[in-house]
Write a protein that holds these residues in place. Structure first.
Motif, PDB file in Angstrom:
ATOM      1  N   LEU A   1      16.568 -63.852  38.317  1.00 35.21           N
ATOM      2  CA  LEU A   1      15.204 -64.316  38.577  1.00 35.21           C
ATOM      3  C   LEU A   1      14.745 -63.842  39.949  1.00 35.21           C
ATOM      4  CD1 LEU A   1      15.454 -67.912  37.067  1.00 35.21           C
ATOM      5  CD2 LEU A   1      14.388 -65.893  36.062  1.00 35.21           C
ATOM      6  N   PRO A   2      13.504 -63.359  40.054  1.00 33.14           N
ATOM      7  CA  PRO A   2      13.090 -62.607  41.243  1.00 33.14           C
ATOM      8  C   PRO A   2      12.936 -63.390  42.533  1.00 33.14           C
ATOM      9  CG  PRO A   2      11.250 -62.903  39.735  1.00 33.14           C
ATOM     10  CD  PRO A   2      12.462 -63.366  39.010  1.00 33.14           C
ATOM     11  N   ASN A   3      12.540 -64.655  42.467  1.00 35.12           N
ATOM     12  CA  ASN A   3      12.228 -65.381  43.697  1.00 35.12           C
ATOM     13  C   ASN A   3      13.259 -66.450  44.038  1.00 35.12           C
ATOM     14  OD1 ASN A   3       9.747 -63.959  44.183  1.00 35.12           O
ATOM     15  ND2 ASN A   3       8.900 -65.106  42.460  1.00 35.12           N
ATOM     16  N   LEU A   4      14.445 -66.296  43.441  1.00 35.08           N
ATOM     17  CA  LEU A   4      15.544 -67.206  43.719  1.00 35.08           C
ATOM     18  C   LEU A   4      16.741 -66.429  44.237  1.00 35.08           C
ATOM     19  CD1 LEU A   4      15.547 -69.451  40.496  1.00 35.08           C
ATOM     20  CD2 LEU A   4      14.176 -69.728  42.573  1.00 35.08           C
ATOM     21  N   CYS A   5      17.573 -67.106  45.028  1.00 38.91           N
ATOM     22  CA  CYS A   5      18.852 -66.540  45.451  1.00 38.91           C
ATOM     23  C   CYS A   5      19.943 -67.514  45.038  1.00 38.91           C
ATOM     24  CB  CYS A   5      18.879 -66.322  46.959  1.00 38.91           C
ATOM     25  SG  CYS A   5      20.432 -65.594  47.535  1.00 38.91           S
ATOM     26  N   LEU A   6      20.733 -67.123  44.049  1.00 39.70           N
ATOM     27  CA  LEU A   6      21.814 -67.978  43.585  1.00 39.70           C
ATOM     28  C   LEU A   6      22.905 -67.995  44.645  1.00 39.70           C
ATOM     29  CD1 LEU A   6      23.108 -69.686  41.376  1.00 39.70           C
ATOM     30  CD2 LEU A   6      24.004 -67.578  40.367  1.00 39.70           C
ATOM     31  N   ARG A   7      23.111 -69.170  45.274  1.00 36.69           N
ATOM     32  CA  ARG A   7      24.030 -69.250  46.401  1.00 36.69           C
ATOM     33  C   ARG A   7      25.360 -69.912  46.059  1.00 36.69           C
ATOM     34  NH1 ARG A   7      21.893 -68.685  51.550  1.00 36.69           N
ATOM     35  NH2 ARG A   7      24.078 -68.897  52.160  1.00 36.69           N
ATOM     36  N   GLY A   8      25.364 -70.822  45.054  1.00 34.19           N
ATOM     37  CA  GLY A   8      26.638 -71.468  44.783  1.00 34.19           C
ATOM     38  C   GLY A   8      26.537 -72.631  43.831  1.00 34.19           C
ATOM     39  N   LEU A   9      27.450 -73.573  44.011  1.00 36.52           N
ATOM     40  CA  LEU A   9      27.606 -74.698  43.097  1.00 36.52           C
ATOM     41  C   LEU A   9      27.538 -76.012  43.862  1.00 36.52           C
ATOM     42  CD1 LEU A   9      30.675 -73.382  41.028  1.00 36.52           C
ATOM     43  CD2 LEU A   9      28.231 -73.012  40.571  1.00 36.52           C
ATOM     44  N   MET A  10      27.136 -77.049  43.141  1.00 39.30           N
ATOM     45  CA  MET A  10      27.094 -78.401  43.698  1.00 39.30           C
ATOM     46  C   MET A  10      27.673 -79.366  42.686  1.00 39.30           C
ATOM     47  SD  MET A  10      25.516 -81.567  43.532  1.00 39.30           S
ATOM     48  CE  MET A  10      23.801 -82.019  43.559  1.00 39.30           C
ATOM     49  N   ALA A  11      28.335 -80.406  43.179  1.00 43.20           N
ATOM     50  CA  ALA A  11      28.862 -81.426  42.271  1.00 43.20           C
ATOM     51  C   ALA A  11      28.938 -82.777  42.955  1.00 43.20           C
ATOM     52  CB  ALA A  11      30.251 -81.044  41.766  1.00 43.20           C
ATOM     53  N   ILE A  12      28.823 -83.807  42.130  1.00 45.80           N
ATOM     54  CA  ILE A  12      29.080 -85.186  42.549  1.00 45.80           C
ATOM     55  C   ILE A  12      30.164 -85.708  41.611  1.00 45.80           C
ATOM     56  CG2 ILE A  12      28.109 -87.470  42.994  1.00 45.80           C
ATOM     57  CD1 ILE A  12      25.327 -86.138  42.983  1.00 45.80           C
ATOM     58  N   PRO A  13      31.434 -85.524  41.972  1.00 48.78           N
ATOM     59  CA  PRO A  13      32.518 -85.965  41.080  1.00 48.78           C
ATOM     60  C   PRO A  13      32.504 -87.469  40.862  1.00 48.78           C
ATOM     61  CG  PRO A  13      33.338 -84.475  42.771  1.00 48.78           C
ATOM     62  CD  PRO A  13      31.944 -84.860  43.171  1.00 48.78           C
ATOM     63  N   LYS A  14      33.233 -87.892  39.874  1.00 43.25           N
ATOM     64  CA  LYS A  14      33.376 -89.312  39.579  1.00 43.25           C
ATOM     65  C   LYS A  14      33.863 -90.052  40.829  1.00 43.25           C
ATOM     66  CE  LYS A  14      35.957 -92.435  36.535  1.00 43.25           C
ATOM     67  NZ  LYS A  14      36.981 -92.511  35.443  1.00 43.25           N
ATOM     68  N   ALA A  15      33.193 -91.168  41.131  1.00 47.71           N
ATOM     69  CA  ALA A  15      33.568 -91.942  42.311  1.00 47.71           C
ATOM     70  C   ALA A  15      34.967 -92.537  42.140  1.00 47.71           C
ATOM     71  CB  ALA A  15      32.557 -93.056  42.540  1.00 47.71           C
TER      72      ALA A  15
END
Length: 229
Positions: free
Chosen positions: A152-166
């Motif tokens: 996609l032209p106007n985005l920069c895929l930088r990485g991953l995010m997560a909120i694991p189970k507490a």
């Protein structure tokens, strides 16, 4: 010295120790101050003590703060759930978005990102613990989603995010964060610019850094217990 100033000093000291223990350097890790529900005065106080990256969950609240604090050199991160009717305002006002889990949302962010601004930095949210109550794509969906979004032209895929189970179980924390690091490395082999792993909060920052976090999202440890919205 103010409470927020003291807390920031403590967190940076903790970051330094955690990084050394993981044979990393503290400058590899960005401290993202989670400022949802916090008044602008708290953000100003943190800013005056060196904080530059702030994460917001609630769009209208964040837009009000962005206007009020427009004269400050703040890097704004959107870290809340994204509905289709919110993408335009997010695309126009934020530098980072951590919670992309569907191609449709990414397409809208790309189409609505002003061409006068740099590409919007994107993290794909992963439901790493596969909880029904959590947002995020499943790990097996990542390769296809990353391939579609990377073009996609106007985005920069930088990485991953997560909120694991507490959990207070260090081994469970470690397993979830290690799985996120493995997923990042798999994608990084295809997309070398994918350099970001947004994971770890006030209660599990130490473990997240040990497993490779590059952004830690800290709210309570900076600002104290937040007010219920």
């Amino acid at each position: 010295m103010s409470r927020i100033a003291e807390n920031l000093i403590k967190i940076h000291q903790q970051l330094e120790i955690n990084a050394q223990n993981a044979q990393r350097t503290a400058n590899e890790i960005t401290l993202l101050a989670v400022s949802k529900t916090r008044p602008p005065e708290d953000l100003i106080e943190a800013y005056q003590n060196g904080q530059r990256d702030f994460g917001e969950n609630y769009l209208q609240e964040s837009l009000d703060k962005i206007v009020e604090l427009k004269d400050l050199d703040i890097c704004w991160h959107f870290i809340g759930p994204i509905q289709s009717n919110k993408t335009k305002a997010i695309a126009e006002n934020f530098t980072w978005v951590h919670t992309v889990e569907r191609l449709k949302i990414a397409q809208r962010l790309s189409a609505q990102r002003p061409t006068t601004l740099p590409p919007l930095n994107i993290c794909l949210q992963v439901n790493i613990s596969e909880e029904e109550s959590k947002s995020g794509c499943l790990p097996e969906e990542l390769p296809a989603l990353a391939a579609d979004i990377n073009g996609l032209p106007n985005l920069c895929l930088r990485g991953l995010m997560a909120i694991p189970k507490a959990t207070n179980d260090i081994n469970e924390q470690k397993a979830a964060f290690a799985k996120m690091k493995a997923l990042q490395l798999e994608l990084q082999a295809i997309y070398p610019h994918l350099d970001t792993l947004s994971m770890g909060m006030s209660g599990d920052m130490d473990t997240a850094i040990a497993e490779g976090a590059t952004i830690v999202r800290i709210g309570t440890a900076i600002f104290g217990q937040r007010q219920k919205k």
